[in-house]
Design a protein around this motif. Structure first.
Motif, PDB file in Angstrom:
ATOM      1  N   VAL A 156      66.628   4.371 -35.748  1.00 31.39           N
ATOM      2  CA  VAL A 156      67.588   5.090 -36.591  1.00 31.39           C
ATOM      3  C   VAL A 156      68.517   4.039 -37.198  1.00 31.39           C
ATOM      4  CG1 VAL A 156      69.392   6.837 -36.674  1.00 31.39           C
ATOM      5  CG2 VAL A 156      67.462   7.121 -35.111  1.00 31.39           C
ATOM      6  N   THR A 207      71.156   3.973 -38.884  1.00 36.58           N
ATOM      7  CA  THR A 207      72.610   4.070 -38.858  1.00 36.58           C
ATOM      8  C   THR A 207      73.198   3.862 -37.460  1.00 36.58           C
ATOM      9  OG1 THR A 207      72.257   6.447 -38.739  1.00 36.58           O
ATOM     10  CG2 THR A 207      72.878   5.552 -40.875  1.00 36.58           C
ATOM     11  N   LEU A 208      72.349   3.857 -36.436  1.00 39.18           N
ATOM     12  CA  LEU A 208      72.851   3.640 -35.078  1.00 39.18           C
ATOM     13  C   LEU A 208      72.822   2.150 -34.752  1.00 39.18           C
ATOM     14  CD1 LEU A 208      71.145   6.545 -33.091  1.00 39.18           C
ATOM     15  CD2 LEU A 208      73.412   6.505 -34.119  1.00 39.18           C
ATOM     16  N   ILE A 241      75.290  -1.596 -48.075  1.00 40.26           N
ATOM     17  CA  ILE A 241      74.649  -1.868 -46.785  1.00 40.26           C
ATOM     18  C   ILE A 241      73.285  -2.546 -46.930  1.00 40.26           C
ATOM     19  CG2 ILE A 241      73.696  -0.803 -44.699  1.00 40.26           C
ATOM     20  CD1 ILE A 241      76.080   1.027 -44.673  1.00 40.26           C
ATOM     21  N   ALA A 276      72.163  -6.195 -45.603  1.00 37.53           N
ATOM     22  CA  ALA A 276      71.008  -6.417 -44.736  1.00 37.53           C
ATOM     23  C   ALA A 276      70.153  -7.559 -45.282  1.00 37.53           C
ATOM     24  CB  ALA A 276      70.177  -5.146 -44.627  1.00 37.53           C
ATOM     25  N   ARG A 288      84.528   1.170 -32.643  1.00 42.91           N
ATOM     26  CA  ARG A 288      84.152   0.998 -34.036  1.00 42.91           C
ATOM     27  C   ARG A 288      84.830   2.015 -34.956  1.00 42.91           C
ATOM     28  NH1 ARG A 288      78.098   2.152 -34.798  1.00 42.91           N
ATOM     29  NH2 ARG A 288      78.985   4.011 -33.880  1.00 42.91           N
ATOM     30  N   ARG A 332      74.347  12.086 -34.719  1.00 40.20           N
ATOM     31  CA  ARG A 332      74.272  10.908 -35.599  1.00 40.20           C
ATOM     32  C   ARG A 332      72.828  10.466 -35.765  1.00 40.20           C
ATOM     33  NH1 ARG A 332      77.228   6.743 -32.871  1.00 40.20           N
ATOM     34  NH2 ARG A 332      77.570   8.035 -31.034  1.00 40.20           N
ATOM     35  N   ALA A 333      72.040  10.633 -34.703  1.00 37.59           N
ATOM     36  CA  ALA A 333      70.637  10.204 -34.768  1.00 37.59           C
ATOM     37  C   ALA A 333      69.812  11.083 -35.709  1.00 37.59           C
ATOM     38  CB  ALA A 333      70.021  10.202 -33.369  1.00 37.59           C
ATOM     39  N   GLY A 368      74.069  10.658 -40.865  1.00 40.72           N
ATOM     40  CA  GLY A 368      73.897   9.511 -39.978  1.00 40.72           C
ATOM     41  C   GLY A 368      75.167   8.747 -39.673  1.00 40.72           C
ATOM     42  N   ALA A 370      62.555   9.754 -36.377  1.00 40.81           N
ATOM     43  CA  ALA A 370      62.718   8.767 -35.302  1.00 40.81           C
ATOM     44  C   ALA A 370      63.416   9.414 -34.102  1.00 40.81           C
ATOM     45  CB  ALA A 370      63.507   7.565 -35.789  1.00 40.81           C
ATOM     46  N   ILE A 397      70.274  -1.325 -39.478  1.00 44.42           N
ATOM     47  CA  ILE A 397      69.806  -1.596 -40.843  1.00 44.42           C
ATOM     48  C   ILE A 397      70.262  -2.985 -41.297  1.00 44.42           C
ATOM     49  CG2 ILE A 397      71.789  -0.589 -42.070  1.00 44.42           C
ATOM     50  CD1 ILE A 397      69.752   0.509 -44.108  1.00 44.42           C
ATOM     51  N   GLY A 403      70.643  10.324 -39.214  1.00 43.93           N
ATOM     52  CA  GLY A 403      70.209   9.000 -39.666  1.00 43.93           C
ATOM     53  C   GLY A 403      68.711   8.936 -39.903  1.00 43.93           C
ATOM     54  N   ASN A 404      67.930   9.526 -38.989  1.00 42.96           N
ATOM     55  CA  ASN A 404      66.481   9.508 -39.135  1.00 42.96           C
ATOM     56  C   ASN A 404      65.907  10.578 -38.222  1.00 42.96           C
ATOM     57  OD1 ASN A 404      63.724   9.006 -39.129  1.00 42.96           O
ATOM     58  ND2 ASN A 404      63.964   6.786 -39.208  1.00 42.96           N
TER      59      ASN A 404
END
Lengths: 258, 355
Positions: free
Chosen positions: A101, A103-104, B323, B327, B17, B199-200, B270, B207, A155, B203-204
């Motif tokens: 994932v 974003t994690l 982002i 990366a 965070r 959040r998972a 996400g 997954a 990411i 995000g995906n």
């Protein structure tokens, strides 16, 4: 265990596939395929596009149950109807997309679905961020890897670093067999080499590996044995030390076992 | 303050965070507050600040719930209509002699049920959240109107109005409730398995499913949670003005969603921040308040609000695009730039790649 895996045949049989079949409509994508994988062995699966490699791997990962045949792990027959079944049977799968994932952050990805919990005020369950972080550092350092930014979303990591995170996830599950679909695709040379090292490290810990790759150079560098597929059938399994690249290419192209 | 946040993202503990993420917005709010005070000292009184916090309270409560929804890659357009439906029904029962405590319990039960319905349609019937909640928005408004068309309810027992009008140690009760809701929400979001799963899946989703996250159940729970926060927001609203009617909460979803987006929660899912949502709600309430004090016409207030939302979304999009660029930048660094540069040559092609 040496790089050639000379002792592999004497080792225990981890996976035994018997007569596996999967059809899509009239097309037999995997046609009566039987093979075995031994403990601490790296088996490469090669073949042209459409040869049935991915379908076979999906059956092992529990993502697409086969129509017929048997999958035995450590001598026990398993019905793999979901990725969860496969995981419980001891098969881990490294997908092309790695199953992360984005974003994690790193520990969150490693522990997703298997979170470590602590108790707030002795009763209320909450995530044990500290423990998950420490265990992640431990897992990574087992590979001689330290990621500088564990708290960043994954990411922001490089392709090879992401591979490491995905493999750490698998190791946490106590897998016996890891199935990898093109793990080196889309990686630079340096990063690809690191992943090769990671795969070898896993093998040295007694984990068996099935790896799909189009890159014969990698295949010959890594694999103990090479299984060649064509039109859904397994046309041969050869020891990589006892064959040549030309011969494997010939089998992939013409299907003629020599 | 802002540069401080940029220079050390991610250093420190995983759960700290979220603190950094809201700092940029907090700085904006402080700067604006100082500007408003300089323009008009009346803005800077303690009474006015308490007024702003009270005005923001029910938006904050609902924005906390909406943070979970949007982070899960969903949206809930029905919160305004849900407030109307829940409050007119509960008001009717309480006025009809139902124990006020049971009446409040009924509100939460209704909120949870509506959330369960929405969540089930989204997770199991696979209707996109935008469409599902658009339908719920119309249907619930309709039901509220059917229930009490044109009627204005008022006259609640003091035990209920206390929730909206009471003062505890000099602080209005709605402010205390919204603060408690925010702290609880931030804990749930950052420190629990449920929050991580939300959040998972945002995000995906695939997954998350492969990792063993019960994605459908989590998605239903997200909307149930939103329903509970909606009920709480509705309770505060209704208690504060000691009345309700079928048209209450019209266009409220715009304020709630705006607060969340301004707070930095990604519309793509996400990534989110409960703290940011609270700050977003405060920013909106502060702007409204300042415009009222400045005597700006209500119609112009709407234009300014809309402008803020558009700017916030634009900034959020820019941040989103930064982002992947980051990366890419990172990808060059750790693998040892000097070593990998020449390796990009013909050596890579040598690997006997088959079609």
């Amino acid at each position: 265990m040496t790089h050639e895996g000379s002792g592999a045949l004497a080792a225990a049989k981890v996976l035994n596939v018997v007569g596996l079949t999967k059809s899509y409509g009239g097309l037999k994508a995997v046609d009566d395929v039987s093979f075995e994988v031994f403990e601490g062995e790296i088996l490469a699966l090669v073949g042209d596009n459409g040869a049935g490699k991915s379908t076979l791997v999906k059956a092992l990962a529990g993502a697409q149950p086969p129509d017929g045949g048997r999958i035995e792990i450590n001598g026990v027959s398993h019905q793999l109807n979901s990725p969860r079944d496969a995981g419980e049977a001891g098969i881990g799968c490294l997908h092309q997309g790695l199953g992360l994932v984005d974003t994690l952050n790193v520990p969150e990805n490693v522990f997703l679905g298997r979170e470590l919990l602590t108790r707030l005020l002795l009763v209320i369950p909450q995530l044990d961020h500290r423990q998950m972080r420490e265990r992640t550092i431990e897992l990574l350092s087992g590979f001689g890897i330290s990621l500088p930014r564990l708290n960043d979303p994954v990411i922001r990591l490089s392709g090879g670093q992401r591979q490491t995170v995905a493999i750490s996830r698998l190791l946490l599950q106590d897998v016996r067999l890891v199935v990898m679909d093109e793990p080196m695709a889309a990686l630079g040379v340096e990063e690809g080499r690191r992943v090769l090292d990671l795969v070898r490290t896993m093998r040295d810990r007694g984990i068996s590996i099935i790896i799909i790759s189009h890159n014969l150079e990698h295949v010959f560098q890594l694999a103990d044995r090479i299984a060649i597929m064509k039109n859904g059938r397994l046309i041969g399994v050869v020891r990589s030390a006892a064959t040549t690249r030309d011969e494997v290419v010939r089998m992939i192209t013409f299907g003629a076992a020599t | 303050m802002t540069s401080n946040a940029n220079s050390e993202p991610g250093i420190g503990h995983a759960d700290r965070r979220w603190l950094f993420e809201g700092i940029g917005l907090t700085a904006v709010i402080l700067a604006l507050a100082i500007l408003f005070i300089l323009i008009n000292p009346r803005f800077g009184t303690i009474a006015n600040f308490i007024n702003i916090l009270t005005q923001a309270s029910f938006i904050i409560v609902m924005a906390v719930g909406m943070t979970f929804v949007i982070t899960s890659a969903g949206i809930d357009l029905s919160v305004g209509s849900a407030v109307a439906f829940i409050t007119v029904v509960a008001f009717g029962f309480i006025k009809g002699g139902l124990n006020p405590l049971l009446g409040v319990a009924l509100m939460f039960a209704l909120g949870a049920f509506l959330g369960f319905l929405t969540g089930s349609l989204v997770a199991y019937v696979k209707i996109p959240p935008f469409i599902t909640t658009l339908g719920m928005m119309a249907a619930l408004r309709g039901l509220a109107l059917v229930h009490s068309a044109g009627e204005m309810h008022f006259g609640l027992p003091t035990s209920v109005t206390y929730v909206g009008q009471g003062v505890l140690g000099g602080v209005p009760v709605p402010v205390i409730i919204s603060l408690a809701a925010a702290v609880f929400g931030a804990w749930l979001f950052n420190r629990t398995r449920f929050g991580l799963h939300v959040r998972a899946i945002g995000g995906n989703r695939e997954a998350a499913r492969l990792a063993g996250v019960p994605v459908n159940r989590v998605e239903v729970m997200v909307y149930v949670l939103m329903g509970l926060f909606t009920a709480l927001g509705g309770l505060i609203m209704m208690a504060r003005i000691d009345s309700t009617q079928a048209t209450i909460g019209t266009a409220m979803e715009i304020h709630v969603i705006s607060a969340v987006i301004i707070g930095g929660t990604s519309l793509f899912g996400g990534r989110g921040s409960v703290y940011g949502s609270v700050m977003g709600a405060l920013l909106l309430a502060m702007m409204t308040n300042a415009l009222i004090i400045a005597g700006v016409d209500f119609f112009w207030q709407l234009v300014v609000m809309g402008g803020i939302v558009l700017i916030a979304v634009a900034i959020s999009n820019l941040r989103e695009q930064r982002i992947p660029a980051l990366a890419q930048f990172m990808r060059r660094e750790p693998s040892g730039g000097a070593e990998s540069e020449p390796a990009r040559g013909p050596a890579q092609k040598q690997g006997g790649t088959l079609s």
